[in-house]
Each structure stands twice: as structure tokens, then as C-alpha cells.
Design a protein around this motif. Structure first.
Motif, PDB file in Angstrom:
ATOM      1  N   ALA A 255       0.805  -1.232   0.000  1.00  0.00           N
ATOM      2  CA  ALA A 255       0.000   0.000   0.000  1.00  0.00           C
ATOM      3  C   ALA A 255       0.831   1.271   0.000  1.00  0.00           C
ATOM      4  N   GLN A 256       2.086   1.189   0.447  1.00  0.00           N
ATOM      5  CA  GLN A 256       2.858   2.423   0.615  1.00  0.00           C
ATOM      6  C   GLN A 256       4.069   2.517  -0.307  1.00  0.00           C
ATOM      7  N   GLN A 257       4.433   1.398  -0.947  1.00  0.00           N
ATOM      8  CA  GLN A 257       5.563   1.430  -1.878  1.00  0.00           C
ATOM      9  C   GLN A 257       5.069   1.094  -3.280  1.00  0.00           C
ATOM     10  N   SER A 258       5.899   1.269  -4.271  1.00  0.00           N
ATOM     11  CA  SER A 258       5.432   1.175  -5.658  1.00  0.00           C
ATOM     12  C   SER A 258       5.820  -0.112  -6.369  1.00  0.00           C
TER      13      SER A 258
ATOM     14  N   ILE B 367       7.184   7.245   2.958  1.00  0.00           N
ATOM     15  CA  ILE B 367       6.033   6.627   3.624  1.00  0.00           C
ATOM     16  C   ILE B 367       4.999   7.683   3.964  1.00  0.00           C
ATOM     17  N   PHE B 368       3.754   7.419   3.557  1.00  0.00           N
ATOM     18  CA  PHE B 368       2.634   8.246   3.974  1.00  0.00           C
ATOM     19  C   PHE B 368       1.556   7.342   4.529  1.00  0.00           C
ATOM     20  N   PRO B 369       0.954   7.678   5.671  1.00  0.00           N
ATOM     21  CA  PRO B 369       1.270   8.804   6.539  1.00  0.00           C
ATOM     22  C   PRO B 369       2.679   8.674   7.116  1.00  0.00           C
ATOM     23  N   PRO B 370       3.315   9.817   7.377  1.00  0.00           N
ATOM     24  CA  PRO B 370       4.715   9.777   7.794  1.00  0.00           C
ATOM     25  C   PRO B 370       4.888   9.073   9.124  1.00  0.00           C
ATOM     26  N   THR B 371       6.030   8.437   9.265  1.00  0.00           N
ATOM     27  CA  THR B 371       6.337   7.822  10.544  1.00  0.00           C
ATOM     28  C   THR B 371       7.405   8.671  11.230  1.00  0.00           C
ATOM     29  N   ALA B 372       7.254   8.792  12.507  1.00  0.00           N
ATOM     30  CA  ALA B 372       8.259   9.525  13.268  1.00  0.00           C
ATOM     31  C   ALA B 372       9.428   8.579  13.482  1.00  0.00           C
ATOM     32  N   ALA B 382       2.749  17.466  -2.167  1.00  0.00           N
ATOM     33  CA  ALA B 382       1.680  18.191  -2.873  1.00  0.00           C
ATOM     34  C   ALA B 382       2.052  18.552  -4.303  1.00  0.00           C
ATOM     35  N   ASP B 383       3.300  18.926  -4.519  1.00  0.00           N
ATOM     36  CA  ASP B 383       3.692  19.393  -5.856  1.00  0.00           C
ATOM     37  C   ASP B 383       4.395  18.323  -6.683  1.00  0.00           C
ATOM     38  N   ARG B 384       4.447  17.086  -6.172  1.00  0.00           N
ATOM     39  CA  ARG B 384       5.215  16.066  -6.883  1.00  0.00           C
ATOM     40  C   ARG B 384       4.453  15.406  -8.012  1.00  0.00           C
ATOM     41  N   ASN B 412       5.536  10.485  -7.710  1.00  0.00           N
ATOM     42  CA  ASN B 412       6.820  10.697  -8.372  1.00  0.00           C
ATOM     43  C   ASN B 412       7.876  10.874  -7.281  1.00  0.00           C
ATOM     44  N   GLY B 413       8.925  10.098  -7.350  1.00  0.00           N
ATOM     45  CA  GLY B 413       9.956  10.174  -6.324  1.00  0.00           C
ATOM     46  C   GLY B 413       9.780   9.135  -5.232  1.00  0.00           C
ATOM     47  N   GLY B 414       8.772   8.270  -5.373  1.00  0.00           N
ATOM     48  CA  GLY B 414       8.613   7.163  -4.425  1.00  0.00           C
ATOM     49  C   GLY B 414       7.430   7.315  -3.500  1.00  0.00           C
TER      50      GLY B 414
END
Lengths: 397, 464
Positions: A255-258, B367-372, B382-384, B412-414
Motif C-alpha cells: 500500500a505504501q511502496q510502488s 512513507i505516507f502517513p509519515p512515521t516519526a 503536494a507538488d510532486r 513521483n519520487g517514491g
């Protein structure tokens, strides 16, 4: 060094309620229907059970949280009841818990029960499941047909299928399960359908039409598990033994990688590999006699056949159209009608699959009895293709 | 010396044919008009359109912004401050004076006037999504849009010479707090006593302060939904050499607080360096700002691409449904509560408002949502833009514009996320299509009106 579960646990007995729109029954009644069948078939009483596992996905409908509703409904003898929840794979999760309890030597007889009362929502399809407070802030308002429709679109794109070929293969998948369920008096949907009916059905989530989706059902199913020795002493037949029970949970990679292309279920591949190793299976296409797959949607069944190695990648649709997985095919799939027609009471489905496997392996499947099956595979999937819990269980003589 | 540094605008994709209003309600009312008006999609409001307009600013150094004003007569929230949400979505500097400016369509130019006078780096965003009674002239005349302007010290696109803001209790439109619909007074009175008296007075004062004669002005940019009123103001103010800028009424409609900037954006390519411009707005008085054009206006794209890029809509009921004027059957699936969960939202504000993931600089994993965690860096998305991995058009899921479209998007960019797809053409998306990201309303609670925002994917018509 772990030695696995193979041949350490026997199925003493199983039970399954009639599935469907059981307007007259609550979750507790459904559990009792399945439980008494299992007790009767085993010739034991509730007092012989040492521990119980209970799978129910929804708790805001149905019977609520914890093991208490089941302990009360079945008047269990003051034992521990563990409620498990793992999306639609909860039934197998309950089975796995009970299997481990017996295998560990903690108890002689363990109960695994799955039950779901879904027709008290007022609408068709599954109700949205709770997802905590953060996920709803970014995740789309999605449905299960929508999640698996994405599997179909990716399968179509990755393998270069035409929409027509995809729709025909999916229609054949459902047509076959409807034909099988006509012989199953406990099934939710028992009327045969034609390919044309399936093709012409209204779209639910593009490209899945109405007949590509399993129904939402009320129902319960259960297993009584014990050691092979106790089983032999209680039964007059060779018991069905657990050969493998594997379960894999998504960790975010899909779900999070491509890297994942969306056209298969990663966890199923991992679970199948582990289950075949545990059971000592090296040629599943020849060795597995029958399969009960988690056909929540027609596309799920097609993709799962590939993930289990029962068809090459990108070819299950053609093998399905050729009849390989029909009731009279080389490797029957969903001989009881599957989720598609037996029905899908979420927390019960994994145990319903094992119920059919057990009936077939013990020669009790009546008019739909297969000829001399020896190994049965059940596949129980919870969640979405990109984020799920997938289990592969193998039982046999 | 201060100046306007950059101008941006945003038009929603849908353009409602005014004749569709007539077809539905012409038997009952007369306020239908001609041409097209913009119609915000169900998930657009003044905050999202303001954000979109700011993101459309051609030149922007948002990290230098000292003040942010959101001008709107249709703020989605009475509380919290709408500018704070806009600020979070644009990821403006943490230390920034934010304010909502509301109550009049002139709020935008009032904020711009103040910014130009004090010379601070100011971002003024304006957006309106007016609601008017079904079949009213106000409904037909209105349009939905956003606009943005960057102002600051030194030379720019439009160099500020002087301005005047005149205040008067001239109530051409009223709407009590909590009321849904405005009440408009008679057009003739508004025109004769309002536009033709208060605007010439403010323009005259501004020109005096600028040391310019009325005949020295080349352009008057004055929003007015009444045909010919701007030309009458030109005459009344003695601007004998001034051309009134096109009012955009037939293509967009009157977009309230956004409209003066929208007209400026549209006419900018026609303003030559050295020409003089009066930018004016009416509403409980009048504001007139006088500029001398610097370099660069003619190189701006104007508004043509956005005007031409609309999608004509002939279903008037969409306007009613989007503005909650139609009590439509949402079904039992549509009956759910949208929880506020404010502590969750604040803890994850960078992710939810700013669309920021986390990235491991060593592995490149996003990773989204970001992990701390130690060593992870914030990774704005947003602009990728990205690519559709797979998707569906779901007719079962609740949606305010079925089918509900969503799917996996590869950034784009992973990194990857299952996202909502929005705008009316969302069902046409397919695996492999390029997408870009827009800030939209995520969902709205039908009872409390509480709304949440998040980012969604739309087709990227012109991928980089």
C-alpha cells in the motif's frame, strides 16, 4: 527449532448453520445452530471443551465485543473464550488459535467458532468498518467491491486483457459457483445463473458487476479440534488432520511502496509458500484435491488461483474459461458455492470453508461429493488487495 | 514603493449553462440570464479555491510571506479561522500573521490596500462560493472562483502609486449571521447611488493622492454584475482614456471577493509597461488602488486557458445538491458521522493539511502517513504528482457526486497511497495516467456541518 503443525491436530467435528438472510435469527442463535451440529456429529458435550476461540468482525452490529456473547450463547463450561478479529480472515484465525492450543498440549479439545449477523444494517453490502481516527482523514470512502475492482483493473492492465475477456472469465467464475451451490442446501444463493446474466448485471464498482460480488449473509460455522489420538478413539474413521495453517499480514509494502503491481495478492503468495512447506507439498496442482478460496469477488478467485500456484501468472482467466475449476473440472474450486453462493458471514467464512473440506474429506458431502479427495486447501482473505490478512490452511487424511 | 509581485487565479472545472436554470425554474422565476457561470465541485469551498489560486501564482516565494489574508464572504467556518487552514495547506512560514477578511466583496482590496501601504510581504487569497435562493438573479449572476495576489516592497508587476478606501453604510446586500441566503436591494439604487457615486469619489481621491489626472488612467478594473455599470463609472469618474476590463460575467459570473483579482488576471496580458491601472471594488463603500504597470504583465498567461478548459454542465440540480439546497436521498450508507478528532488532526497536521510524507534519506523509502523516527526527513508530496497504479469508479460507496473514484497513486519520487480522485472527469482515469494533487474537502458531516480537508488526485492534463 519449530517443527510446524503438520499432523499434530485433528478435526473432531464441524458444524455450520444455514447461511443467508436469517431474519428470524440473531448471532447467538446462529452460533447455537452450528455448535449443536458439531457436538452431535462428535458425540461429545460442551463440558468436554477446554478452551474456545471466537471470530466476529463487527461488534457494533451482531453480538458486541469480547468472548462473552459466545460463552453465554453456548453455555460454555466456565472456560476461556478468546474473541479474534482479523477482517474477513477471522474465521481461520479462530481455527488457528484452537489448533495451536491443541498442538501445544494446553487442552484436549478446543472449539473454534465464527459467526456474523450482517442483515441488521438496513442496506446491502458490508457496513464500513471502523478505522481509528487518523485513517479516515486521508483514506477514501471505499467499499469492498471498490477495493477489489482495483485488483481487476490492475490484472487487466498488467496482463493486457481485453475488457471482454476479463468480464467473461469473471462471469464464468460466478456461473460455476452458482451451479455448485444449487446442490448445497445450506447455501445462501442456490439458483443457477447464465454467463449472459452475469455480463449484463449492473456495475457495482467498475469493472465488477452485481454477479461478481458475493452476498452478505448471516451465518456461523465451527470446528472442534483435538489430538489425532483422541480423535481416533472417538471416531470410527481416520480423522482429518491439519497439515498446515499459515497466515500473513500486510506490513505496508503493497500500500505504501510502488513495487507491487496490484495484480496479485502478495500475502497470499507468502502464505501459500509457507503452507506448502509446512505440509510438504511440492506440486500443488497434482496434490491438492479441492480448494475453497476466498472468492469475495470473482476477480479474487482468479487472482488467488495464480497466487496459490494452481495457475500460471496471467493465465487463470483462461483456465477458468476452459472449465479446469468447475465442479466436474480437474481441480474443483468452490464445490460448495464459495463465498459467492454459500454466502459470506464475515467472521464465519474461514470456518465454513473448512467445514466443506471436512465434509468432502470424510465423504459426507452428499450430492456434491467429490471422488476420493485427500488434501483440501482453504484460503481466507481479509481486507483489501493492498492491505490485508491472508491465510492458507491445508487439511487432509 | 510597494507593488503587486504576482497574481494567480483558480476556476473550478464545471461551467453551468445559465439556460439550465431557466429550463428548471423559468416557469417560476426570471433570474436566469445567459452564458456560463462557474460551479465549484462538491468538494470545493472558499478555503480550497483560495489554496488552489495561491498554488497557481506563477512566481512565488512563499517562505518570505509575513501576512496571509483570506478574503471571502463565504467562509466555511465561523470558527476556526479559515486563513489558518489555508496557511497550513500552503505550508507558509510558521510565523505569519493570518486573518480572515469578510463581510464584503471589497474585503480583498481592503487587505491589498493595507498591504501596499505598509510594504510587508503579504499574500492575499480570495475566494467566494456564494449561495443564493433557487432561481434568483443572484444565483445566476454568481460564479465560484479563487484568486491570489502577492504584494511587497519594491518594484513588481504593478507598482503602487496610491489608494483610497471609502467606507459607507451602503447595504446593497445583507445576510444575518447564521442565515443561508442574502437579500439584495434594487439594482437601480445600487447602480445610481452606489456605483456611480461612491466609486467615482474613491477613484478621485486615489488619483489625487497619486498625483494623476483622471485622463491619465489606461485601465479600470472594476467588478460589477450589472451590465454597463463599469463603463458608466469610467464616465462618471472622468477616466476618458480608460478601458474597463472585461467583467467575465458570461464566462465565469461574479465571484465576489475573488472577482477584482480575477479580472486583473484576465486582462494582465493586455497591460503594457508604463500604463496606469485603477483596481477598484465596491461594497459598503469603495476602494480604488492606482498602479503603474511594471515589466512582466504581458508575459502572464491570463485566464484564457482556465476559461477555455471548463466542462459545460447542463444539470442545474448539481448546483442545488452541491450547495445543500436539495434534501436528496443519501441512503443509509450516507448516514454517518464525520468525527472531528481534533487532537488526531493537530498531531498529524503536516500530513493532513500539508501533505507531507516521511523519507528515509539512506534507503529513499517514502512513507505516507509519515512515521516519526530518527533520521527520517519530511517529504512534501503536494507538488510532486504521480501515476495511477490502479483505480475504480465505485457506485456503492457514498459520494456527493457518484461514482466515488479512488485508487492507488504512485508518487513521483517514491511512495504510494490510496487516494480519492476528484472533479467530474475522475471516472475517466485509468492505470498509468499521470495525476497531480489538489487540496479539497474530504467529507462533510451532514448534521454539524463540520468538514475535513485532504488532498486528492486529478488528471494532470499537462504533465511536466
Amino acid at each position: 527449532m519449530a517443527t510446524g503443525l503438520k499432523d499434530k491436530v485433528a478435526i473432531l467435528s464441524m458444524g455450520c448453520s444455514r447461511f443467508g438472510e436469517r431474519w428470524d435469527m440473531g448471532q447467538e442463535d446462529l452460533m447455537r445452530e452450528a455448535f449443536y451440529e458439531a457436538l452431535q456429529r462428535a458425540g461429545i458435550g460442551a463440558e468436554d471443551i477446554g478452551a474456545a476461540w471466537y471470530s466476529a468482525h463487527y461488534d457494533d452490529i451482531g453480538a458486541g465485543k469480547s468472548g462473552v456473547p459466545m460463552a453465554m450463547a453456548l453455555s460454555l463450561p466456565g472456560i476461556g473464550v478468546t474473541r479474534v478479529e482479523n477482517f474477513c480472515a477471522g474465521g481461520t484465525e479462530a481455527f488457528r488459535g484452537a489448533v495451536m492450543a491443541v498442538a501445544s498440549g494446553a487442552v484436549d479439545i478446543a472449539l473454534a467458532m465464527g459467526a456474523e449477523k450482517l442483515k441488521d444494517t438496513g442496506f446491502a453490502g458490508l457496513p464500513p468498518a471502523s478505522r481509528g481516527t487518523l485513517a479516515p482523514m486521508y483514506m477514501p470512502t471505499h467499499t469492498n467491491p471498490g477495493n477489489f475492482a482495483q485488483l481487476a483493473r490492475a490484472y487487466e492492465a498488467v496482463h493486457g486483457l481485453s475488457r471482454g475477456d476479463l468480464k467473461h472469465a469473471m462471469a464464468h467464475t460466478s456461473m460455476k459457483s452458482h451451479a455448485n451451490a444449487a446442490k448445497n442446501e445450506k447455501a445462501h444463493l442456490r439458483r443457477p445463473i447464465t454467463i449472459e446474466q452475469a455480463l449484463q448485471a449492473p456495475i457495482v464498482a467498475d469493472p465488477l458487476g452485481l454477479f461478481d460480488c458475493c452476498p452478505v449473509s448471516d451465518g456461523a460455522a465451527c470446528a472442534l479440534l483435538t489430538t489425532p489420538e483422541i480423535a481416533r478413539s472417538l471416531l470410527n474413521i481416520d480423522p482429518v488432520l491439519v497439515k498446515a495453517a499459515q497466515l500473513v499480514t500486510s506490513n505496508g509494502w503493497e500500500a505504501q511502496q510502488s513495487e507491487w503491481n496490484g495484480a496479485y495478492v502478495h500475502t497470499t503468495r507468502l502464505a501459500a509458500r509457507a503452507a506448502y512447506a509446512e505440509a510438504g507439498i511440492n506440486d500443488p496442482r497434482r496434490q491438492i484435491s479441492m480448494t475453497e478460496l476466498h472468492d469475495c469477488f470473482s476477480i479474487t478467485e482468479l487472482v488467488t488461483l495464480e497466487d496459490l500456484g494452481l495457475a500460471d501468472s496471467g493465465t487463470a482467466w483462461r483456465a477458468m474459461l476452459d472449465g479446469r475449476f468447475d465442479g466436474d473440472g480437474v481441480q474443483p474450486c468452490q464445490i460448495d458455492g464459495g463465498l459467492k453462493c454459500f454466502g459470506h458471514p464475515v467472521g464465519a467464512s474461514g470456518l465454513r470453508m473448512l467445514y466443506e473440506a471436512w465434509l468432502q474429506l470424510t465423504g459426507q458431502a452428499g450430492t456434491r461429493q467429490l471422488r476420493l479427495p485427500s488434501l483440501a486447501l482453504t484460503h481466507n482473505l481479509g481486507g483489501a488487495p493492498a492491505q490485508n490478512v491472508s491465510s492458507v490452511t491445508i487439511v487432509g487424511l | 514603493m510597494s507593488s503587486i509581485k504576482s497574481i494567480g487565479a483558480y476556476l473550478p472545472q464545471l461551467r453551468l449553462e445559465r439556460s439550465a436554470i431557466g429550463q428548471a425554474l423559468g416557469w417560476l422565476t426570471t433570474g436566469t440570464g445567459r452564458g456560463l457561470r462557474t460551479l465549484a465541485f462538491w468538494d470545493e469551498d472558499s478555503v480550497t479555491m483560495a489554496v488552489a489560486a495561491a498554488r497557481n501564482l506563477p512566481a512565488k516565494d512563499l517562505q518570505a510571506i509575513e501576512t496571509l489574508t483570506l478574503a471571502t464572504t463565504t467562509p466555511p467556518f465561523a470558527e476556526p479561522q479559515n486563513a489558518a487552514l489555508t496557511h497550513a495547506a500552503l505550508r507558509l512560514p510558521r510565523y505569519c500573521c493570518t486573518q480572515d477578511a469578510t463581510g464584503t466583496p471589497r474585503a480583498t482590496l481592503l487587505a491589498l490596500h493595507a498591504a501596499l501601504e505598509n510594504g510587508r510581504n503579504a499574500l492575499i487569497v480570495a475566494a467566494d462560493k456564494p449561495v443564493a435562493k433557487a432561481g434568483s438573479a443572484a444565483e445566476s449572476r454568481a460564479g465560484d472562483a479563487g484568486a491570489a495576489v502577492l504584494a511587497g516592497a519594491g518594484d513588481g508587476l504593478l507598482n503602487y502609486l496610491a489608494g483610497a478606501s471609502l467606507s459607507a453604510p451602503f447595504i446593497h446586500r445583507s445576510r444575518a449571521t447564521g442565515a443561508t441566503f442574502p437579500l439584495d436591494w434594487e439594482d437601480r439604487w445600487i447602480r445610481e447611488e452606489g456605483y456611480l457615486k461612491l466609486l467615482p469619489e474613491a477613484i478621485k481621491t486615489a488619483l489625487e493622492r497619486a498625483g494623476l489626472a483622471p485622463d491619465a488612467i489606461n485601465h479600470l478594473i472594476l467588478p460589477c454584475a450589472m451590465a454597463g455599470a463599469a463603463a458608466s463609472v469610467v464616465r462618471a469618474a472622468g477616466l476618458t482614456n480608460a478601458r474597463p476590463a472585461p467583467d467575465l460575467n458570461d464566462q465565469v459570473g461574479d465571484t465576489g471577493t475573488a472577482h477584482a483579482l480575477l479580472m486583473l488576471c484576465a486582462v494582465a496580458p493586455q497591460i503594457a509597461p508604463g500604463e496606469t491601472v485603477v483596481l477598484a471594488q465596491f461594497g459598503q463603500g469603495a476602494t480604488a488602488l492606482v498602479f503603474a504597470a511594471g515589466e512582466g504583465l504581458q508575459q502572464l498567461g491570463g485566464l484564457k486557458e482556465q476559461i477555455d478548459g471548463g466542462r459545460v454542465e447542463t444539470c442545474y440540480a448539481k448546483l442545488l445538491a452541491f450547495s445543500d439546497q436539495l434534501d436528496w436521498d443519501r441512503g443509509l450508507r450516507g448516514r454517518y458521522i464525520v468525527p472531528e478528532s481534533q487532537s488526531t488532526a493537530y498531531r498529524n497536521a503536516e500530513a493532513i493539511f500539508g501533505f507531507v510524507a516521511s523519507r528515509d534519506p539512506h534507503t529513499g523509502q517514502v512513507i505516507f502517513p509519515p512515521t516519526a523516527g530518527g533520521g527520517l526527513e519530511p517529504w512534501p508530496l503536494a507538488d510532486r504528482g504521480g501515476t495511477v497504479a490502479t483505480m475504480t469508479s465505485d457506485l456503492l460507496a457514498f459520494s456527493r457526486h457518484p461514482p466515488n473514484c479512488y485508487g492507488l497513486v504512485d508518487f513521483n519520487g517514491g511512495g504510494r497511497l490510496m487516494m480519492d480522485f476528484t472533479d467530474p472527469d475522475a471516472p475517466d482515469l485509468a492505470p498509468g495516467d499521470p495525476v497531480r494533487f489538489v487540496f479539497r474537502v474530504k467529507d462533510i458531516d451532514a448534521h454539524s456541518g463540520y468538514r475535513r480537508y485532504f488532498w486528492k488526485a486529478v488528471r494532470d492534463a499537462a504533465p511536466a
